[in-house]
Design a protein around this motif. Structure first.
Motif, PDB file in Angstrom:
ATOM      1  N   ARG A 149       0.820  -1.211   0.000  1.00  0.00           N
ATOM      2  CA  ARG A 149       0.000   0.000   0.000  1.00  0.00           C
ATOM      3  C   ARG A 149       0.856   1.265   0.000  1.00  0.00           C
ATOM      4  O   ARG A 149       0.568   2.230  -0.724  1.00  0.00           O
ATOM      5  N   VAL A 150       1.920   1.269   0.811  1.00  0.00           N
ATOM      6  CA  VAL A 150       2.738   2.485   0.907  1.00  0.00           C
ATOM      7  C   VAL A 150       3.832   2.533  -0.158  1.00  0.00           C
ATOM      8  O   VAL A 150       4.395   3.599  -0.422  1.00  0.00           O
ATOM      9  N   PHE A 151       4.131   1.390  -0.790  1.00  0.00           N
ATOM     10  CA  PHE A 151       5.221   1.348  -1.763  1.00  0.00           C
ATOM     11  C   PHE A 151       4.757   1.678  -3.174  1.00  0.00           C
ATOM     12  O   PHE A 151       5.370   2.490  -3.871  1.00  0.00           O
ATOM     13  N   TYR A 152       3.675   1.052  -3.615  1.00  0.00           N
ATOM     14  CA  TYR A 152       3.219   1.258  -4.985  1.00  0.00           C
ATOM     15  C   TYR A 152       2.437   2.562  -5.115  1.00  0.00           C
ATOM     16  O   TYR A 152       1.747   2.978  -4.180  1.00  0.00           O
ATOM     17  N   PRO A 153       2.507   3.195  -6.287  1.00  0.00           N
ATOM     18  CA  PRO A 153       1.685   4.391  -6.503  1.00  0.00           C
ATOM     19  C   PRO A 153       0.209   4.027  -6.506  1.00  0.00           C
ATOM     20  O   PRO A 153      -0.182   2.961  -6.988  1.00  0.00           O
ATOM     21  N   GLU A 154      -0.612   4.887  -5.946  1.00  0.00           N
ATOM     22  CA  GLU A 154      -2.062   4.701  -5.938  1.00  0.00           C
ATOM     23  C   GLU A 154      -2.573   4.628  -7.387  1.00  0.00           C
ATOM     24  O   GLU A 154      -2.123   5.374  -8.249  1.00  0.00           O
ATOM     25  N   PRO A 155      -3.479   3.674  -7.708  1.00  0.00           N
ATOM     26  CA  PRO A 155      -4.213   2.773  -6.818  1.00  0.00           C
ATOM     27  C   PRO A 155      -3.653   1.351  -6.790  1.00  0.00           C
ATOM     28  O   PRO A 155      -4.357   0.422  -6.387  1.00  0.00           O
ATOM     29  N   PHE A 156      -2.405   1.161  -7.219  1.00  0.00           N
ATOM     30  CA  PHE A 156      -1.876  -0.195  -7.400  1.00  0.00           C
ATOM     31  C   PHE A 156      -1.390  -0.852  -6.101  1.00  0.00           C
ATOM     32  O   PHE A 156      -1.030  -2.018  -6.100  1.00  0.00           O
TER      33      PHE A 156
END
Length: 335
Positions: A149-156
């Motif tokens: 959740r904190v690593f990938y860019p939203e929404p991935f």
């Protein structure tokens, strides 16, 4: 010499692609249908909608209620599953090759004529909420979900399970609207492999999926964070879960297989460097592993370890040192 692999491709006018690999040496066949609907496409404030939709496909379609639909599959011996991922929903099954065309016919009804009965939604939501609650009791899984959740860019970086508030917000009307707007053939894929008649399969796909129409653009993948950061979840447990992530190369990059080999060097079972240095030599952890995750326009190396509070700092220090040491080269024996 063994026969070379031969892949057959057929593209329908509606944007759906059929991919096949015939394998004469087997008697079974398998299929997977991928539709670009997943956690990343969930409507705002309705995280978990794709997961709910995946379950609702089991609740009847076309002329069949849920029990009759199950019997249709059992009659031809299909072992099947549905699942919503981050960017795609997957419908898959395996059976005797001669039954593949019929299985695809049934699935065309499941996917294009679902009932989505209102009286089934509440029980589906309750099961989804239970799965979400169970995650809180599994620290090793929870930390990886939070890391993504904190690593990938939203929404991935979203979880396939969704969120408590998102699941509760979904209504039967919003779910049906989501299906109409997003569940479309553009960029979708049907893959089949095993013992089957390519012409028969192509005919079924053309006649049963050919009238399906519509396309949504694929989501743009944003930039990864440029600076290092840390994130903590406080829990009253006797263990500490440590998870790391850093960008890698995706499957369309020329160094993709080098990255896979490098991860095997780190985490190739009991011969992996992480296992040897962190567990065998120092006894710091009860588990440690690394994995390579690749998807469309994004990839990462994930490392996770389970240890005790008194060993957490040294575990992190040694693990980071091993990650850095990969850049110094490997031996012929390791390769």
């Amino acid at each position: 010499m063994p026969n070379a692999q031969v892949f057959k491709v057929h593209r329908l006018k509606n944007g759906l692609t059929l991919l096949g690999e015939e394998m004469e040496s087997v008697s079974s066949a398998a299929f997977a249908i991928l539709v670009p609907v997943g956690a990343a496409t969930d409507p705002s404030a309705q995280e978990g909608a794709a997961n709910l939709m995946s379950e609702m496909f089991n609740k009847g379609a076309g002329p069949w209620n849920s029990q009759q639909l199950s019997e249709e599959f059992e009659n031809i011996g299909v072992s099947r599953s549905h699942a919503a991922g981050i960017e795609v929903s997957i419908f898959s099954g395996a059976m005797l090759g001669e039954n593949l065309p019929r299985a695809l016919e049934i699935y065309s009804t499941v996917m294009l004529e679902p009932h989505f009965p209102e009286d089934a939604l509440d029980s589906v939501k309750q099961l989804a909420l239970q799965d979400l609650a169970a995650l809180e009791d599994e620290p090793a899984s929870k930390v990886m979900s939070e890391l993504a959740r904190v690593f990938y860019p939203e929404p991935f970086g979203r979880s396939q399970l969704g969120t408590d508030s998102g699941i509760k917000t979904v209504t039967i009307d919003s779910l049906r609207q989501y299906y109409i707007q997003r569940f479309l053939p553009g960029h979708s894929l049907i893959a089949v492999a095993g013992k089957f008649d390519w012409d028969a399969v192509k005919h079924v796909v053309e006649t049963r999926f050919g009238e399906w129409s519509g396309e949504q653009p694929l989501l743009e993948v944003g930039a990864f964070p440029q600076e290092n950061k840390t994130h903590h979840l406080q829990r009253e447990t006797s263990q500490v879960q440590i998870a790391l992530a850093y960008p890698s190369v995706s499957f369309d990059h020329h160094d993709y297989y080098k990255a896979k080999v490098a991860v095997s060097l780190l985490s190739g079972g009991m011969a992996g460097r992480l296992f040897i240095e962190v567990r065998e030599k120092r006894g710091l952890v009860y588990r440690i592993s690394a994995s390579h995750s690749s998807a469309r326009k994004r990839a990462a190396i994930f490392v996770s370890a389970g240890t005790t509070p008194q060993h957490a700092e040294e575990t992190l220090k040694v693990a980071l040192a091993e990650l850095q040491r990969v850049g110094e080269g490997i031996t012929a024996e390791e390769l």
